[in-house]
Scaffold this motif. Structure first.
Motif, PDB file in Angstrom:
ATOM      1  N   THR A   1     -12.099   5.152  -2.092  1.00  0.00           N
ATOM      2  CA  THR A   1     -10.635   5.130  -2.140  1.00  0.00           C
ATOM      3  C   THR A   1     -10.020   5.283  -0.760  1.00  0.00           C
ATOM      4  O   THR A   1      -8.991   4.687  -0.478  1.00  0.00           O
ATOM      5  CB  THR A   1     -10.099   6.240  -3.074  1.00  0.00           C
ATOM      6  OG1 THR A   1     -10.599   7.506  -2.658  1.00  0.00           O
ATOM      7  CG2 THR A   1     -10.489   5.970  -4.506  1.00  0.00           C
TER       8      THR A   1
ATOM      9  N   SER B   1     -10.174   1.888   0.945  1.00  0.00           N
ATOM     10  CA  SER B   1      -9.170   0.936   0.464  1.00  0.00           C
ATOM     11  C   SER B   1      -7.780   1.288   0.985  1.00  0.00           C
ATOM     12  O   SER B   1      -6.973   0.408   1.271  1.00  0.00           O
ATOM     13  CB  SER B   1      -9.176   0.864  -1.061  1.00  0.00           C
ATOM     14  OG  SER B   1      -8.771   2.093  -1.612  1.00  0.00           O
ATOM     15  N   LYS B   2      -7.491   2.591   1.128  1.00  0.00           N
ATOM     16  CA  LYS B   2      -6.195   2.999   1.690  1.00  0.00           C
ATOM     17  C   LYS B   2      -6.079   2.544   3.145  1.00  0.00           C
ATOM     18  O   LYS B   2      -5.035   2.056   3.564  1.00  0.00           O
ATOM     19  CB  LYS B   2      -6.034   4.519   1.621  1.00  0.00           C
ATOM     20  CG  LYS B   2      -5.714   5.049   0.264  1.00  0.00           C
ATOM     21  CD  LYS B   2      -5.553   6.559   0.314  1.00  0.00           C
ATOM     22  CE  LYS B   2      -5.359   7.147  -1.054  1.00  0.00           C
ATOM     23  NZ  LYS B   2      -5.267   8.618  -0.996  1.00  0.00           N
ATOM     24  N   LYS B   3      -7.160   2.702   3.896  1.00  0.00           N
ATOM     25  CA  LYS B   3      -7.145   2.276   5.299  1.00  0.00           C
ATOM     26  C   LYS B   3      -6.938   0.772   5.404  1.00  0.00           C
ATOM     27  O   LYS B   3      -6.203   0.306   6.266  1.00  0.00           O
ATOM     28  CB  LYS B   3      -8.444   2.682   5.988  1.00  0.00           C
ATOM     29  CG  LYS B   3      -8.533   4.148   6.297  1.00  0.00           C
ATOM     30  CD  LYS B   3      -9.830   4.487   7.007  1.00  0.00           C
ATOM     31  CE  LYS B   3      -9.938   5.972   7.282  1.00  0.00           C
ATOM     32  NZ  LYS B   3     -11.220   6.314   7.914  1.00  0.00           N
ATOM     33  N   LYS B   4      -7.593   0.003   4.534  1.00  0.00           N
ATOM     34  CA  LYS B   4      -7.426  -1.454   4.552  1.00  0.00           C
ATOM     35  C   LYS B   4      -5.997  -1.837   4.224  1.00  0.00           C
ATOM     36  O   LYS B   4      -5.424  -2.720   4.855  1.00  0.00           O
ATOM     37  CB  LYS B   4      -8.387  -2.118   3.563  1.00  0.00           C
ATOM     38  CG  LYS B   4      -9.815  -2.146   4.030  1.00  0.00           C
ATOM     39  CD  LYS B   4     -10.703  -2.841   3.022  1.00  0.00           C
ATOM     40  CE  LYS B   4     -12.149  -2.839   3.459  1.00  0.00           C
ATOM     41  NZ  LYS B   4     -13.029  -3.465   2.450  1.00  0.00           N
ATOM     42  N   THR B   5      -5.401  -1.174   3.246  1.00  0.00           N
ATOM     43  CA  THR B   5      -4.017  -1.466   2.867  1.00  0.00           C
ATOM     44  C   THR B   5      -3.069  -1.126   4.006  1.00  0.00           C
ATOM     45  O   THR B   5      -2.159  -1.899   4.315  1.00  0.00           O
ATOM     46  CB  THR B   5      -3.641  -0.673   1.608  1.00  0.00           C
ATOM     47  OG1 THR B   5      -4.565  -0.976   0.567  1.00  0.00           O
ATOM     48  CG2 THR B   5      -2.240  -1.010   1.148  1.00  0.00           C
ATOM     49  N   GLU B   6      -3.277   0.018   4.638  1.00  0.00           N
ATOM     50  CA  GLU B   6      -2.425   0.419   5.762  1.00  0.00           C
ATOM     51  C   GLU B   6      -2.567  -0.547   6.929  1.00  0.00           C
ATOM     52  O   GLU B   6      -1.584  -0.911   7.570  1.00  0.00           O
ATOM     53  CB  GLU B   6      -2.766   1.836   6.204  1.00  0.00           C
ATOM     54  CG  GLU B   6      -2.350   2.906   5.231  1.00  0.00           C
ATOM     55  CD  GLU B   6      -2.860   4.285   5.608  1.00  0.00           C
ATOM     56  OE1 GLU B   6      -3.537   4.415   6.647  1.00  0.00           O
ATOM     57  OE2 GLU B   6      -2.578   5.227   4.850  1.00  0.00           O
ATOM     58  N   LYS B   7      -3.797  -0.990   7.204  1.00  0.00           N
ATOM     59  CA  LYS B   7      -4.032  -1.928   8.298  1.00  0.00           C
ATOM     60  C   LYS B   7      -3.358  -3.260   8.018  1.00  0.00           C
ATOM     61  O   LYS B   7      -2.732  -3.853   8.895  1.00  0.00           O
ATOM     62  CB  LYS B   7      -5.530  -2.144   8.507  1.00  0.00           C
ATOM     63  CG  LYS B   7      -5.855  -3.030   9.694  1.00  0.00           C
ATOM     64  CD  LYS B   7      -7.358  -3.187   9.854  1.00  0.00           C
ATOM     65  CE  LYS B   7      -7.774  -3.971  11.047  1.00  0.00           C
ATOM     66  NZ  LYS B   7      -7.134  -5.226  11.262  1.00  0.00           N
ATOM     67  N   LYS B   8      -3.452  -3.733   6.775  1.00  0.00           N
ATOM     68  CA  LYS B   8      -2.820  -4.995   6.401  1.00  0.00           C
ATOM     69  C   LYS B   8      -1.305  -4.901   6.556  1.00  0.00           C
ATOM     70  O   LYS B   8      -0.665  -5.815   7.062  1.00  0.00           O
ATOM     71  CB  LYS B   8      -3.179  -5.352   4.959  1.00  0.00           C
ATOM     72  CG  LYS B   8      -2.713  -6.714   4.531  1.00  0.00           C
ATOM     73  CD  LYS B   8      -3.032  -6.974   3.075  1.00  0.00           C
ATOM     74  CE  LYS B   8      -4.312  -7.729   2.937  1.00  0.00           C
ATOM     75  NZ  LYS B   8      -4.574  -8.138   1.539  1.00  0.00           N
ATOM     76  N   GLN B   9      -0.722  -3.769   6.145  1.00  0.00           N
ATOM     77  CA  GLN B   9       0.714  -3.582   6.269  1.00  0.00           C
ATOM     78  C   GLN B   9       1.135  -3.520   7.741  1.00  0.00           C
ATOM     79  O   GLN B   9       2.147  -4.095   8.131  1.00  0.00           O
ATOM     80  CB  GLN B   9       1.148  -2.324   5.536  1.00  0.00           C
ATOM     81  CG  GLN B   9       2.650  -2.166   5.477  1.00  0.00           C
ATOM     82  CD  GLN B   9       3.050  -1.047   4.548  1.00  0.00           C
ATOM     83  OE1 GLN B   9       2.223  -0.317   4.033  1.00  0.00           O
ATOM     84  NE2 GLN B   9       4.339  -0.911   4.346  1.00  0.00           N
TER      85      GLN B   9
END
Length: 99
Positions: free
Chosen positions: A19, A22-30
Motif C-alpha cells: 500500500t 501504491s501511494k508513492k506511485k500515485t503521489e509521483k503521478k500527481q
C-alpha cells in the motif's frame, strides 16, 4: 501459536509495503501532472476539468484562443453552451488539424 503471530506480522508488513508503494506511485503521478501543467505541456479541459496534452487532437479555435478537449463529447457540450449564449463558432474553426 507463535507461528500464527509471525505469519500475521509478516502479512501485515507485506500489506504495508504494497500500500505504501501504491501511494508513492500515485503521489509521483500527481506531481508529474502538476509539473506538466506548470510548464504548459498540459491544459485543463474547459468542460470536465481533466488535464489534456497540448498536442491533443480535439480543439476548437475561438478567435485567438484555442480550447483543447479530452473528448468529442466535451467539445460538443462546449460548442452547444456557446450557441445557447448566442455566440457561434464558424464551422471551419470547430476542428483544427494537427500541424
Amino acid at each position: 501459536m507463535i507461528k500464527w503471530v509471525v505469519l500475521l506480522v509478516c502479512g501485515w508488513l507485506l500489506f504495508k509495503l504494497v500500500t505504501n508503494d501504491s501511494k508513492k506511485k500515485t503521489e509521483k503521478k500527481q506531481k508529474d501532472m502538476e509539473k506538466k501543467f506548470a510548464t504548459g505541456d498540459m491544459v485543463k479541459d474547459p468542460v470536465c476539468g481533466s488535464f489534456v496534452s497540448i498536442d491533443q487532437d480535439i480543439r476548437v479555435r475561438d478567435g485567438e484562443t484555442i480550447h483543447r478537449f479530452c473528448s468529442y463529447e466535451c467539445r460538443d457540450k462546449f460548442i452547444a453552451r456557446l450557441e445557447e449564449s448566442g455566440r457561434a463558432i464558424p464551422k471551419e474553426n470547430k476542428e483544427e488539424p494537427i500541424d
